[in-house]
Design a protein around this motif. Structure first.
Motif, short mmCIF file in Angstrom:
data_model
loop_
_atom_site.label_atom_id
_atom_site.label_comp_id
_atom_site.label_asym_id
_atom_site.label_seq_id
_atom_site.Cartn_x
_atom_site.Cartn_y
_atom_site.Cartn_z
N LEU A 94 41.81 33.94 49.84
CA LEU A 94 43.06 33.58 49.11
C LEU A 94 44.00 33.01 49.52
N ARG A 95 44.69 32.38 48.32
CA ARG A 95 46.11 31.64 48.55
C ARG A 95 47.17 32.03 47.84
N LEU A 96 47.27 33.45 46.95
CA LEU A 96 48.80 33.66 47.03
C LEU A 96 48.93 35.40 47.57
N SER A 97 48.24 35.65 48.54
CA SER A 97 48.18 36.89 49.15
C SER A 97 47.75 37.53 50.20
N ARG A 98 47.36 38.01 51.36
CA ARG A 98 46.89 38.52 52.41
C ARG A 98 45.37 38.80 51.46
N HIS A 99 44.37 38.99 52.34
CA HIS A 99 43.03 40.44 51.79
C HIS A 99 42.64 41.26 52.92
N ASP A 100 44.60 42.59 51.68
CA ASP A 100 44.33 43.20 52.01
C ASP A 100 44.17 44.33 50.86
N LEU A 101 44.11 45.67 50.36
CA LEU A 101 43.34 45.91 49.12
C LEU A 101 44.57 45.57 48.13
N ASP A 102 45.33 44.87 47.70
CA ASP A 102 46.68 44.84 46.89
C ASP A 102 46.22 43.17 46.55
N GLY A 103 46.01 42.87 47.20
CA GLY A 103 45.27 41.44 47.20
C GLY A 103 44.00 40.93 46.97
N TYR A 104 42.87 41.61 47.12
CA TYR A 104 41.25 41.98 46.34
C TYR A 104 41.31 42.59 45.14
N ALA A 105 42.12 43.65 44.66
CA ALA A 105 42.01 44.04 43.38
C ALA A 105 43.15 43.17 42.55
N GLY A 106 43.58 42.48 43.19
CA GLY A 106 44.52 41.43 42.36
C GLY A 106 44.07 40.90 41.56
N TRP A 107 43.47 40.14 43.34
CA TRP A 107 41.97 38.75 42.55
C TRP A 107 40.60 39.31 41.32
N LEU A 108 40.43 40.86 41.65
CA LEU A 108 39.57 40.64 41.10
C LEU A 108 39.72 41.21 39.25
N LYS A 109 41.22 41.51 39.01
CA LYS A 109 41.17 41.74 37.50
C LYS A 109 41.65 40.14 37.65
N ARG A 110 41.78 38.96 37.91
CA ARG A 110 42.26 37.76 37.82
C ARG A 110 40.63 37.52 37.08
N PHE A 111 39.98 38.16 38.16
CA PHE A 111 38.55 37.32 38.38
C PHE A 111 38.04 37.50 36.84
N VAL A 112 37.92 38.77 35.80
CA VAL A 112 37.23 39.30 35.70
C VAL A 112 38.18 39.58 33.96
N ASP A 113 38.87 39.00 34.36
CA ASP A 113 40.31 37.49 33.13
C ASP A 113 39.27 36.76 32.72
N ALA A 114 39.79 36.21 33.50
CA ALA A 114 39.33 34.36 33.80
C ALA A 114 37.45 34.58 33.23
N LEU A 115 36.73 35.67 32.47
CA LEU A 115 35.31 35.00 32.47
C LEU A 115 35.70 35.38 30.99
N ASN A 116 36.44 35.94 30.17
CA ASN A 116 36.64 35.95 28.88
C ASN A 116 35.28 36.62 28.49
N LEU A 117 34.64 37.40 28.67
CA LEU A 117 34.02 38.05 27.92
C LEU A 117 34.20 38.81 26.53
N ASP A 118 33.17 38.64 25.98
CA ASP A 118 33.33 39.39 24.48
C ASP A 118 33.76 40.81 24.68
N SER A 119 33.70 42.11 26.06
CA SER A 119 33.41 43.56 25.57
C SER A 119 34.11 43.67 27.07
N LYS A 120 34.46 44.23 26.95
CA LYS A 120 35.01 45.08 28.32
C LYS A 120 33.66 45.64 29.70
N PRO A 121 33.63 44.89 30.49
CA PRO A 121 32.44 44.92 31.15
C PRO A 121 32.29 46.48 32.01
N ILE A 122 31.44 46.21 32.28
CA ILE A 122 30.81 47.53 33.15
C ILE A 122 31.24 47.31 34.76
#
Length: 311
Positions: A81-109
């Protein structure tokens, strides 16, 4: 010498492509299995010190599903990560941005294993990540220090602290020491099948030390033992499947029952004669539970529950 995977013939039947995407200025590697279909996409999040390879045995038993499995930042082939530490908030925020960036047609499992169960739970509770179905495999239901082998967790704390304070070449070598990795692997593996144990140890030898640097692994370790899923369960309204094990050294069965009761809508399945490596030892059992969980209720038509439909 690499030991052949007992699941390779099944996995080879599933098309897979490696992808790269930039998240917050860091390159994230992820693997796409299968192709989009009428079924929702599953995004899988691996555990501490692992990478996407760890969940491939489960993928192998889910043909027909579209599955996306990233390496968490700082592990496998994903950059730190470049924008945060590798703590829980850092990983959780990264996961949200990652899923958003996938541009899926519907919410994933969303599926998380071990430390991944904490990451996805935090992301759902804190970041606005949304899913209709959540699957947690070997969920960390209570603080790791209070688990059946809390003493081993305390020794691990000392181990990672030493890895951080020793001169870099010595500390890095300690964190990647093959003997220590093998001890960890022997402790976690519960199967008595010699060939399967040999393969599990081979997997840990190959991938358990694939982290970018010692700061990343120390920060991630602190996050893994300082947090647990119970902190977030009450805030998660998605239907949830918990797949736990009766010989898990990190979380006792009693804590899994307590965790299940915290979720608004959760089903708990306890698999016998297995520990913290459900994904390696009994992936076919986990996959069966997942497929049943994701199969529409035959009583429903177009998402309408017939018991609640107007007459």
């Amino acid at each position: 010498m690499t030991t052949a995977s007992p699941y390779s013939s099944l996995l080879d039947r599933i098309p897979v492509t490696k992808q790269q995407i930039s998240i917050g200025g860091s390159s994230a590697a992820y693997w796409e299995y299968g192709t989009p279909s009428d079924r929702p996409t599953i995004v899988m999040v691996h555990g501490f010190r692992g990478d996407h390879h760890g969940l491939e045995p489960v993928v192998a038993h889910l043909p027909g599903f579209h599955i996306i499995s990233p390496d968490l930042p700082g592990f496998g082939e994903s950059e730190p990560l470049r924008l945060s530490r590798h703590d829980l908030d850092g990983y959780a925020g990264w996961l949200k941005r990652f899923v958003d960036a996938l541009n899926l047609d519907s919410k994933p499992i969303i599926l998380g294993h071990s430390f991944g169960s904490i990451v996805v739970s935090a992301a759902l509770a804190r970041t606005g990540l949304s899913t209709d179905r959540l699957i947690l495999v070997n969920p960390i239901a209570a603080p790791a220090l209070s688990g059946p082998r809390g003493i081993l967790t305390r020794l691990a704390v000392i181990y990672y602290q030493l890895g951080a304070v020793l001169p870099e070449p010595i500390g890095f070598g300690l964190l990647r020491n093959r003997i220590i990795v093998r001890v960890m692997s022997e402790t976690m593996a519960k199967t008595k099948k010699r060939a399967l144990r040999k393969w599990i140890h081979s997997e840990h030898d190959r991938y358990f030390s694939a982290f970018s640097d010692r700061d990343v692994v120390l920060e991630a370790f602190r996050a893994s033992v300082s947090n647990d899923v119970s902190e977030f369960a009450e805030s998660i309204d998605a239907r949830t499947l918990l797949i736990a094990a009766d010989r898990d050294d990190i979380t006792p069965v009693s804590a899994q029952h307590t965790l299940a009761a915290l979720f608004p809508d959760a089903t708990l399945e306890i698999l016998p004669d297995v520990g913290h490596l459900i994904h390696y030892e009994v992936p076919e059992r986990a996959a069966t539970l997942i497929e049943e969980f994701l199969t529409p209720d035959p009583r429903s038509t177009s998402g309408v529950d017939l018991d609640e439909a107007p007459l």
